[in-house]
Design a protein around this motif. Structure first.
Motif, PDB file in Angstrom:
ATOM      1  N   MET A 258       0.826  -1.215   0.000  1.00 27.61           N
ATOM      2  CA  MET A 258       0.000   0.000   0.000  1.00 27.61           C
ATOM      3  C   MET A 258       0.854   1.256   0.000  1.00 27.61           C
ATOM      4  SD  MET A 258      -3.330  -0.890   2.384  1.00 27.61           S
ATOM      5  CE  MET A 258      -2.418  -1.553   3.785  1.00 27.61           C
ATOM      6  N   ARG A 259       1.943   1.232   0.755  1.00 26.56           N
ATOM      7  CA  ARG A 259       2.838   2.392   0.775  1.00 26.56           C
ATOM      8  C   ARG A 259       3.512   2.582  -0.576  1.00 26.56           C
ATOM      9  NH1 ARG A 259       5.644   1.090   6.662  1.00 26.56           N
ATOM     10  NH2 ARG A 259       4.024   2.056   7.957  1.00 26.56           N
ATOM     11  N   TRP A 260       3.944   1.478  -1.182  1.00 28.03           N
ATOM     12  CA  TRP A 260       4.586   1.548  -2.495  1.00 28.03           C
ATOM     13  C   TRP A 260       3.606   2.068  -3.538  1.00 28.03           C
ATOM     14  CZ3 TRP A 260       3.288  -1.568  -6.818  1.00 28.03           C
ATOM     15  CH2 TRP A 260       4.151  -1.436  -7.909  1.00 28.03           C
ATOM     16  N   LYS A 261       2.370   1.591  -3.499  1.00 25.38           N
ATOM     17  CA  LYS A 261       1.348   2.027  -4.445  1.00 25.38           C
ATOM     18  C   LYS A 261       1.030   3.507  -4.265  1.00 25.38           C
ATOM     19  CE  LYS A 261      -3.312   0.866  -6.058  1.00 25.38           C
ATOM     20  NZ  LYS A 261      -4.497  -0.020  -5.836  1.00 25.38           N
ATOM     21  N   TYR A 262       0.965   3.944  -3.009  1.00 27.47           N
ATOM     22  CA  TYR A 262       0.670   5.352  -2.736  1.00 27.47           C
ATOM     23  C   TYR A 262       1.798   6.251  -3.234  1.00 27.47           C
ATOM     24  CZ  TYR A 262      -0.150   9.657  -0.121  1.00 27.47           C
ATOM     25  OH  TYR A 262      -0.338  10.972   0.223  1.00 27.47           O
ATOM     26  N   GLU A 263       3.043   5.823  -2.982  1.00 28.37           N
ATOM     27  CA  GLU A 263       4.171   6.632  -3.439  1.00 28.37           C
ATOM     28  C   GLU A 263       4.203   6.740  -4.957  1.00 28.37           C
ATOM     29  OE1 GLU A 263       7.606   4.834  -1.744  1.00 28.37           O
ATOM     30  OE2 GLU A 263       7.177   5.533   0.299  1.00 28.37           O
ATOM     31  N   LEU A 264       3.887   5.646  -5.652  1.00 27.84           N
ATOM     32  CA  LEU A 264       3.833   5.701  -7.113  1.00 27.84           C
ATOM     33  C   LEU A 264       2.731   6.622  -7.597  1.00 27.84           C
ATOM     34  CD1 LEU A 264       4.455   2.026  -8.301  1.00 27.84           C
ATOM     35  CD2 LEU A 264       6.014   3.973  -8.397  1.00 27.84           C
TER      36      LEU A 264
END
Length: 281
Positions: A258-264
């Protein structure tokens, strides 16, 4: 917090405390047993002006007198001591603040962990080998030490609740069951960060959270955050479930995704269906 390491960080932090705060805070030793931040094996605040949490129904003392020992098995510490220490240079309040952290009780009643008083904190520091000197701490400083200690606990619990929100359908009222400090037992994550050039945490705690009958261990690393803010917080907390069960590993993987998706999305998702979103030029 739990040991002399945290004391050194607090002393450094108070060198740059904003002017509207008390002059300085500094101390050494370990917090008393009633709070969720101290050393379980030996390294171990109530600000009377702070009102109890509105949801509180009962304040809880840690149980004592187990078998032939006064040591409390939930935190491996002796009973609270509210008596002034010999040669103590000034009197200290014995009032205690009740936290917002619910605890596990045998009868299921709603009770909350209590923070130590200034006198209890002082006695605990002496018990762990600290000795008062004029330049170390003043009567006024003890109030700040307690507020910083309590604020760190409350911050840690709020971070735990963010993780527990992943299981809100399973359990809507997680409680803190027990806790202990491991200041020198650095977590694998902390060690890996140090290999990359980042500082090691000045303290570590493991909290056991009762998720409606299921014990879940959380690891909390405390890093020096520099200035003490207006809410008496200075530590940067890294809170996460320990990777000691498939469920915890899955939670860690989900949150990482979720953090990776949000950062992208923040980096590349500047437009949505042709509409310019906030933050894009």
């Amino acid at each position: 917090m739990g040991n002399t390491a945290i004391t050194k960080v607090q002393m450094e932090a108070t060198k740059s405390v904003p002017a509207d705060h008390a002059k300085y805070m500094s101390a050494g030793g370990s917090p008393p047993p009633e709070c969720p931040m101290h050393q379980k094996q030996g390294d171990a605040k109530s600000a009377s002006a702070v009102p109890p949490h509105p949801k509180m129904q009962a304040a809880s003392e840690c149980p004592v007198q187990h078998d032939n020992s006064d040591v409390n098995p939930l935190n491996m510490m002796p009973p609270a001591n509210q008596q002034p220490a010999p040669d103590q240079p000034f009197p200290l309040p014995t009032d205690r603040q009740t936290s917002t952290i619910p605890k596990v009780t045998e009868d299921g009643t709603v009770q909350f962990w209590q923070y130590p008083s200034q006198q209890m904190f002082w006695n605990a520091m002496l018990r762990k080998g600290w000795r008062w000197k004029n330049e170390d701490v003043s009567q006024k400083d003890m109030g700040d030490i307690i507020r910083i200690h309590n604020a760190n606990n409350e911050q840690a619990w709020q971070e735990v609740l963010k993780w527990e929100a992943l299981h809100a359908k399973e359990c809507g009222n997680p409680r803190l069951k027990s806790f202990g400090g491991k200041a020198k037992d650095f977590s694998p994550r902390a060690r890996f960060r140090s290999w990359l050039g980042y500082e090691l945490p000045f303290d570590r705690h493991d909290w056991i959270v009762d998720r409606c009958g299921k014990d879940v261990r959380y690891v909390i690393d405390y890093y020096d955050g520099g200035l003490v803010d207006k809410d008496y917080r200075f530590a940067l907390l890294d809170v996460r479930p320990a990777m000691d069960s498939p469920s915890n590993v899955w939670d860690r993987m989900c949150v990482a995704y979720m953090r990776w998706k949000y950062e992208l999305s923040e980096k590349f998702g500047g437009h949505d269906n042709g509409k310019v979103t906030a933050g894009s030029d």
